[in-house]
Design a protein around this motif. Structure first.
Motif, PDB file in Angstrom:
ATOM      1  N   GLN A 152      13.395  66.830   8.203  1.00  0.00           N
ATOM      2  CA  GLN A 152      13.319  66.440   6.802  1.00  0.00           C
ATOM      3  C   GLN A 152      12.355  65.255   6.677  1.00  0.00           C
ATOM      4  N   LEU A 153      11.504  65.325   5.661  1.00  0.00           N
ATOM      5  CA  LEU A 153      10.504  64.286   5.433  1.00  0.00           C
ATOM      6  C   LEU A 153      10.601  63.808   3.988  1.00  0.00           C
ATOM      7  N   VAL A 154      10.591  62.497   3.813  1.00  0.00           N
ATOM      8  CA  VAL A 154      10.659  61.921   2.466  1.00  0.00           C
ATOM      9  C   VAL A 154       9.537  60.895   2.323  1.00  0.00           C
ATOM     10  N   GLU A 155       8.638  61.150   1.380  1.00  0.00           N
ATOM     11  CA  GLU A 155       7.530  60.232   1.129  1.00  0.00           C
ATOM     12  C   GLU A 155       7.903  59.243   0.030  1.00  0.00           C
ATOM     13  N   SER A 156       7.247  58.094   0.072  1.00  0.00           N
ATOM     14  CA  SER A 156       7.394  57.104  -0.989  1.00  0.00           C
ATOM     15  C   SER A 156       6.159  56.211  -0.994  1.00  0.00           C
ATOM     16  N   GLY A 157       6.002  55.452  -2.074  1.00  0.00           N
ATOM     17  CA  GLY A 157       4.944  54.456  -2.123  1.00  0.00           C
ATOM     18  C   GLY A 157       3.763  54.787  -3.005  1.00  0.00           C
ATOM     19  N   GLY A 158       3.747  55.961  -3.619  1.00  0.00           N
ATOM     20  CA  GLY A 158       2.635  56.292  -4.494  1.00  0.00           C
ATOM     21  C   GLY A 158       2.675  55.484  -5.776  1.00  0.00           C
ATOM     22  N   GLY A 159       1.615  55.619  -6.575  1.00  0.00           N
ATOM     23  CA  GLY A 159       1.570  54.897  -7.839  1.00  0.00           C
ATOM     24  C   GLY A 159       0.180  54.887  -8.429  1.00  0.00           C
ATOM     25  N   LEU A 160       0.016  54.032  -9.432  1.00  0.00           N
ATOM     26  CA  LEU A 160      -1.262  53.878 -10.126  1.00  0.00           C
ATOM     27  C   LEU A 160      -1.908  52.572  -9.691  1.00  0.00           C
ATOM     28  N   VAL A 161      -3.188  52.639  -9.322  1.00  0.00           N
ATOM     29  CA  VAL A 161      -3.892  51.450  -8.865  1.00  0.00           C
ATOM     30  C   VAL A 161      -5.341  51.531  -9.343  1.00  0.00           C
ATOM     31  N   GLN A 162      -5.954  50.395  -9.540  1.00  0.00           N
ATOM     32  CA  GLN A 162      -7.360  50.374  -9.921  1.00  0.00           C
ATOM     33  C   GLN A 162      -8.253  50.602  -8.707  1.00  0.00           C
ATOM     34  N   ALA A 163      -9.449  51.087  -8.966  1.00  0.00           N
ATOM     35  CA  ALA A 163     -10.424  51.280  -7.893  1.00  0.00           C
ATOM     36  C   ALA A 163     -10.631  49.967  -7.141  1.00  0.00           C
ATOM     37  N   GLY A 164     -10.672  50.075  -5.807  1.00  0.00           N
ATOM     38  CA  GLY A 164     -10.790  48.900  -4.967  1.00  0.00           C
ATOM     39  C   GLY A 164      -9.456  48.348  -4.506  1.00  0.00           C
ATOM     40  N   GLY A 165      -8.386  48.824  -5.100  1.00  0.00           N
ATOM     41  CA  GLY A 165      -7.054  48.340  -4.758  1.00  0.00           C
ATOM     42  C   GLY A 165      -6.483  49.022  -3.526  1.00  0.00           C
ATOM     43  N   SER A 166      -5.207  48.697  -3.250  1.00  0.00           N
ATOM     44  CA  SER A 166      -4.534  49.202  -2.051  1.00  0.00           C
ATOM     45  C   SER A 166      -3.158  49.744  -2.396  1.00  0.00           C
ATOM     46  N   LEU A 167      -2.718  50.679  -1.573  1.00  0.00           N
ATOM     47  CA  LEU A 167      -1.349  51.203  -1.620  1.00  0.00           C
ATOM     48  C   LEU A 167      -0.919  51.516  -0.196  1.00  0.00           C
ATOM     49  N   ARG A 168       0.389  51.470   0.042  1.00  0.00           N
ATOM     50  CA  ARG A 168       0.920  51.908   1.332  1.00  0.00           C
ATOM     51  C   ARG A 168       1.951  53.000   1.098  1.00  0.00           C
ATOM     52  N   LEU A 169       1.699  54.143   1.703  1.00  0.00           N
ATOM     53  CA  LEU A 169       2.638  55.257   1.641  1.00  0.00           C
ATOM     54  C   LEU A 169       3.535  55.240   2.873  1.00  0.00           C
ATOM     55  N   SER A 170       4.772  55.678   2.683  1.00  0.00           N
ATOM     56  CA  SER A 170       5.714  55.794   3.785  1.00  0.00           C
ATOM     57  C   SER A 170       6.225  57.223   3.866  1.00  0.00           C
ATOM     58  N   CYS A 171       6.518  57.661   5.090  1.00  0.00           N
ATOM     59  CA  CYS A 171       7.103  58.983   5.323  1.00  0.00           C
ATOM     60  C   CYS A 171       8.238  58.807   6.322  1.00  0.00           C
ATOM     61  N   ALA A 172       9.459  58.966   5.834  1.00  0.00           N
ATOM     62  CA  ALA A 172      10.631  58.822   6.686  1.00  0.00           C
ATOM     63  C   ALA A 172      11.046  60.197   7.195  1.00  0.00           C
ATOM     64  N   ALA A 173      11.170  60.324   8.519  1.00  0.00           N
ATOM     65  CA  ALA A 173      11.535  61.595   9.147  1.00  0.00           C
ATOM     66  C   ALA A 173      12.975  61.548   9.635  1.00  0.00           C
ATOM     67  N   SER A 174      13.662  62.680   9.525  1.00  0.00           N
ATOM     68  CA  SER A 174      15.020  62.801  10.047  1.00  0.00           C
ATOM     69  C   SER A 174      15.229  64.229  10.527  1.00  0.00           C
ATOM     70  N   GLY A 175      16.339  64.428  11.243  1.00  0.00           N
ATOM     71  CA  GLY A 175      16.629  65.758  11.771  1.00  0.00           C
ATOM     72  C   GLY A 175      16.124  65.911  13.195  1.00  0.00           C
ATOM     73  N   ARG A 176      15.755  67.143  13.558  1.00  0.00           N
ATOM     74  CA  ARG A 176      15.335  67.456  14.921  1.00  0.00           C
ATOM     75  C   ARG A 176      13.841  67.148  15.103  1.00  0.00           C
TER      76      ARG A 176
END
Length: 123
Positions: free
Chosen positions: A3-27
């Motif tokens: 199972q994979l769950v992403e988070s961290g998306g959003g709206l940002v201006q050009a030149g900006g930064s974001l960090r996405l996360s992906c949490a894994a569980s299960g086998r």
């Protein structure tokens, strides 16, 4: 099953930064790598970056080299995508996937996917 769950998306201006996360569980024992793909409206899903789970080898598409960094935290079973110097053309839904295959660049080798997180970069 993984199972994979992403988070961290959003709206940002050009030149900006974001960090996405992906949490894994299960086998996750048979997982070779976790990868990030993105899909813009009207386009196919394209490879962004991947990291091998055990050793930490990293793979990048040329379009994001020098701007994006993929990393992992095995203790938290989480993979991160740090995105800097974002451009409007980076706008897409970003998906995290898990693969047992050592060739990580095609979405067809990924067996498990998260639900996706929207990244929008305004000009």
């Amino acid at each position: 099953q993984v199972q994979l769950v992403e988070s961290g998306g959003g709206l940002v201006q050009a030149g900006g930064s974001l960090r996405l996360s992906c949490a894994a569980s299960g086998r996750t024992e048979d997982t070779y790598a976790l990868g990030w793909f993105r899909q813009a409206p009207g386009k196919g899903r394209e490879f962004v970056a991947a990291v091998s789970w055990a050793i930490g080898n990293t793979y990048y598409d040329d379009s994001v080299k020098g701007r994006f960094t993929i990393s992992k935290d095995n203790a938290k079973n989480t993979v991160y995508l740090q995105m800097n110097s974002l451009k409007p053309e980076d706008t897409a839904v970003y998906y995290c996937g898990a693969t047992e295959n050592r060739w990580v660049y095609g979405d067809y080798v990924y067996d498990y996917w998260g639900q996706g997180t929207q990244v929008t970069v305004s000009s």
